[in-house]
Design a protein around this motif. Structure first.
Motif, PDB file in Angstrom:
ATOM      1  N   MET A 174       0.808  -1.214   0.000  1.00 20.02           N
ATOM      2  CA  MET A 174       0.000   0.000   0.000  1.00 20.02           C
ATOM      3  C   MET A 174       0.849   1.276   0.000  1.00 20.02           C
ATOM      4  O   MET A 174       0.430   2.296  -0.522  1.00 20.02           O
ATOM      5  CB  MET A 174      -0.949   0.015   1.200  1.00 20.02           C
ATOM      6  N   SER A 175       2.033   1.216   0.572  1.00 10.91           N
ATOM      7  CA  SER A 175       2.896   2.388   0.654  1.00 10.91           C
ATOM      8  C   SER A 175       4.347   1.937   0.790  1.00 10.91           C
ATOM      9  O   SER A 175       4.624   0.964   1.496  1.00 10.91           O
ATOM     10  CB  SER A 175       2.502   3.231   1.868  1.00 10.91           C
ATOM     11  N   MET A 176       5.244   2.656   0.152  1.00 16.53           N
ATOM     12  CA  MET A 176       6.664   2.334   0.301  1.00 16.53           C
ATOM     13  C   MET A 176       7.146   2.617   1.722  1.00 16.53           C
ATOM     14  O   MET A 176       8.178   2.107   2.144  1.00 16.53           O
ATOM     15  CB  MET A 176       7.493   3.107  -0.728  1.00 16.53           C
ATOM     16  N   GLN A 177       6.404   3.403   2.481  1.00 15.83           N
ATOM     17  CA  GLN A 177       6.754   3.639   3.888  1.00 15.83           C
ATOM     18  C   GLN A 177       6.691   2.332   4.679  1.00 15.83           C
ATOM     19  O   GLN A 177       7.440   2.143   5.633  1.00 15.83           O
ATOM     20  CB  GLN A 177       5.845   4.688   4.515  1.00 15.83           C
ATOM     21  N   ILE A 178       5.812   1.431   4.267  1.00 14.15           N
ATOM     22  CA  ILE A 178       5.725   0.121   4.922  1.00 14.15           C
ATOM     23  C   ILE A 178       7.005  -0.661   4.660  1.00 14.15           C
ATOM     24  O   ILE A 178       7.557  -1.283   5.568  1.00 14.15           O
ATOM     25  CB  ILE A 178       4.484  -0.651   4.434  1.00 14.15           C
ATOM     26  N   PHE A 179       7.495  -0.604   3.429  1.00 10.48           N
ATOM     27  CA  PHE A 179       8.771  -1.254   3.122  1.00 10.48           C
ATOM     28  C   PHE A 179       9.893  -0.632   3.943  1.00 10.48           C
ATOM     29  O   PHE A 179      10.734  -1.341   4.490  1.00 10.48           O
ATOM     30  CB  PHE A 179       9.085  -1.166   1.624  1.00 10.48           C
ATOM     31  N   ASP A 180       9.916   0.695   4.027  1.00 15.12           N
ATOM     32  CA  ASP A 180      10.963   1.371   4.805  1.00 15.12           C
ATOM     33  C   ASP A 180      10.949   0.900   6.258  1.00 15.12           C
ATOM     34  O   ASP A 180      12.002   0.643   6.849  1.00 15.12           O
ATOM     35  CB  ASP A 180      10.790   2.882   4.747  1.00 15.12           C
ATOM     36  N   GLU A 181       9.760   0.777   6.827  1.00 20.57           N
ATOM     37  CA  GLU A 181       9.657   0.291   8.210  1.00 20.57           C
ATOM     38  C   GLU A 181      10.117  -1.155   8.310  1.00 20.57           C
ATOM     39  O   GLU A 181      10.824  -1.532   9.254  1.00 20.57           O
ATOM     40  CB  GLU A 181       8.213   0.427   8.712  1.00 20.57           C
TER      41      GLU A 181
END
Length: 76
Positions: free
Chosen positions: A57-64
């Motif tokens: 849903m968001s690349m922020q999830i990958f970053d986390e």
């Protein structure tokens, strides 16, 4: 050198119920047969997900997830 790939770590995060966003990412990545399973390279995995990770849903999830991966590797 890290002891395992990001994908190997990510598969330890799978959770079928009451999953947080990273765990949901892990659940979906399990079914992605083209995922770069041996990679330990942030840029390689990030580029793959940007181009093919419609389930993310968001690349922020990958970053986390990557932050958690690095933290887990420091514990080893």
């Amino acid at each position: 050198m890290r002891s395992r790939s990001f994908y190997q770590w990510l598969m330890t995060q799978r959770k079928p119920e009451d999953a947080d966003e990273v765990q949901e990412f892990a659940n979906a990545a399990f079914y992605d047969t083209a995922f770069p399973k041996q990679s330990q390279d942030f840029d390689e995995v990030s580029k793959y997900l940007e181009e093919n990770g419609s389930y993310l849903m968001s690349m922020q999830i990958f970053d986390e997830a990557w932050r958690r991966f690095l933290a887990s590797e420091e514990e080893l």
